[in-house]
Design an enzyme around this catalytic site. Sequence first.
Site, mmCIF file in Angstrom:
data_model
loop_
_atom_site.group_PDB
_atom_site.id
_atom_site.type_symbol
_atom_site.label_atom_id
_atom_site.label_comp_id
_atom_site.label_asym_id
_atom_site.label_seq_id
_atom_site.Cartn_x
_atom_site.Cartn_y
_atom_site.Cartn_z
ATOM 1 N N GLY A 97 0.814 -1.052 -0.064
ATOM 2 C CA GLY A 97 -0.208 0.089 -0.041
ATOM 3 C C GLY A 97 0.862 1.379 0.103
ATOM 4 O O GLY A 97 0.564 2.389 -0.948
ATOM 5 N N HIS A 98 1.923 1.336 0.961
ATOM 6 C CA HIS A 98 2.869 2.376 0.836
ATOM 7 C C HIS A 98 3.537 2.514 -0.585
ATOM 8 O O HIS A 98 3.618 3.571 -1.016
ATOM 9 C CB HIS A 98 3.872 2.230 1.919
ATOM 10 C CG HIS A 98 3.432 2.217 3.474
ATOM 11 N ND1 HIS A 98 3.437 0.974 4.247
ATOM 12 C CD2 HIS A 98 2.961 3.396 4.135
ATOM 13 C CE1 HIS A 98 3.010 1.566 5.451
ATOM 14 N NE2 HIS A 98 2.292 2.644 5.259
ATOM 15 N N GLN B 156 -8.406 11.130 7.648
ATOM 16 C CA GLN B 156 -7.205 11.638 7.936
ATOM 17 C C GLN B 156 -6.725 12.483 6.805
ATOM 18 O O GLN B 156 -6.489 13.692 7.069
ATOM 19 C CB GLN B 156 -6.037 10.571 8.113
ATOM 20 C CG GLN B 156 -4.845 11.102 8.194
ATOM 21 C CD GLN B 156 -3.581 10.058 8.505
ATOM 22 O OE1 GLN B 156 -3.316 9.886 9.510
ATOM 23 N NE2 GLN B 156 -2.970 9.640 7.444
ATOM 24 N N SER C 73 -2.475 -3.149 5.662
ATOM 25 C CA SER C 73 -2.313 -2.130 6.920
ATOM 26 C C SER C 73 -1.113 -2.898 7.741
ATOM 27 O O SER C 73 -0.909 -3.920 7.578
ATOM 28 C CB SER C 73 -3.482 -2.146 7.713
ATOM 29 O OG SER C 73 -3.107 -1.843 9.225
#
Length: 282
Positions: free
Chosen positions: A36-37, A153, A185
Site C-alpha cells: 500500500g505504501h 485523515q 495495513s
Amino acid sequence: MEVIRTVKELKTRVAELKAQGQQVGLVPTMGALHSGHRSLIERSCRENGATVVSVFVNPTQFNNANDLATYPRTEEADCALLEDAGVTIAFIPSVEEIYPEPDTRQFDLGPVAEVMEGPMRPGHFNGVAQIVSKLFYIVEPNKAYFGEKDFQQIAVIRRMVDILGLDVEIVDCPIVREADGLALSSRNVRLTPEGRAIAPAIHRVLDESRGWKPGMSPAEVTDKVIALINSTPGLEVEYYQIVDSLTMQPVDRWPADGEPFAVGCVTVYCGDVRLIDNIKYC
Ligand code: PAF
C-alpha cells in the site's frame, strides 16, 4: 538512496534538489512498509523528480501507550523497499530530532475531526496535524501523498493545510487490498491466523452493501452492515458511519448527482487488532 536522520541535513539536501529544478514529492509514513505504501511511493516517483519518504512512528498521535509500544518497527526492510522503489531520500529521524521540545500546538480542525476517529481517539488528529505540518515545513513539498484507507485523515490534513495556508497539493491514493479484499495495513501482521482468515469479511460486506443503495436509506445500510460484520464470530464493529466525502458529516440521504459522494467508514476489532476500512458509494 540517501538515508538522512537530521532536519538540518534534510533541508540542505532538499534545497539542493530544488535548486536543480526538481519537483519534490513527500510520502509521510510510520514505517512497517507494505505494498500500500509502495503504491503511494511509486506514484510520487512517477510524478516528481525527487521523492522524500519519512519513516517516523509519531508518538503524539497515539492515545494508547500500548499501541505505540507495539507498533511494528522494521527499519531494515523499510529501507530495502524504499531503495527498490527508487526513492531519493529516506528521512528517518529520532523522536528528539522532531520534538526537541514538546509540541504544544492545538489545531482547530473543526467538524471533520469531530466524528468517527475524532471522539474514538482523542488527540489523535491533533498529533497527525502536528507531525504532518512539521514535515511540510521542513520539506516544503510540491505534492504529498496519503492513502485513502485513512479516509478521514486526508480530510483532516486538507483542513490543516487550509488553516496554515500551506502551498502543497494533497494527493489521495486508492486503497490497496490483498487478493481476498483485506485492506493492506501495517497492523495486519498482528492478526492471528484465525483473525487473518475472517478479516476479509469486512470488505466483503462493505462491497456487497453498495448494491443495497437503491432500495435502502443510509441508516438502513448502516444497520445492516454492522449486523452482518458482527455476525462473523471474532469480528466486532466499533463504528460504521456513512458520511459526506468532503465534510465527513453523516448523511441521511444518498447524495444527488453533482453532490460529493458518500463514503462508509468502519473500524472493526478482530481480536485486539483494530482494523479500519471504507467504501465509496458512487
Ligand atoms: O497514516 C499514517 O501512517 C500517519 O498518520 C502519518 C500520516 C504518516 C502521520 O504520522
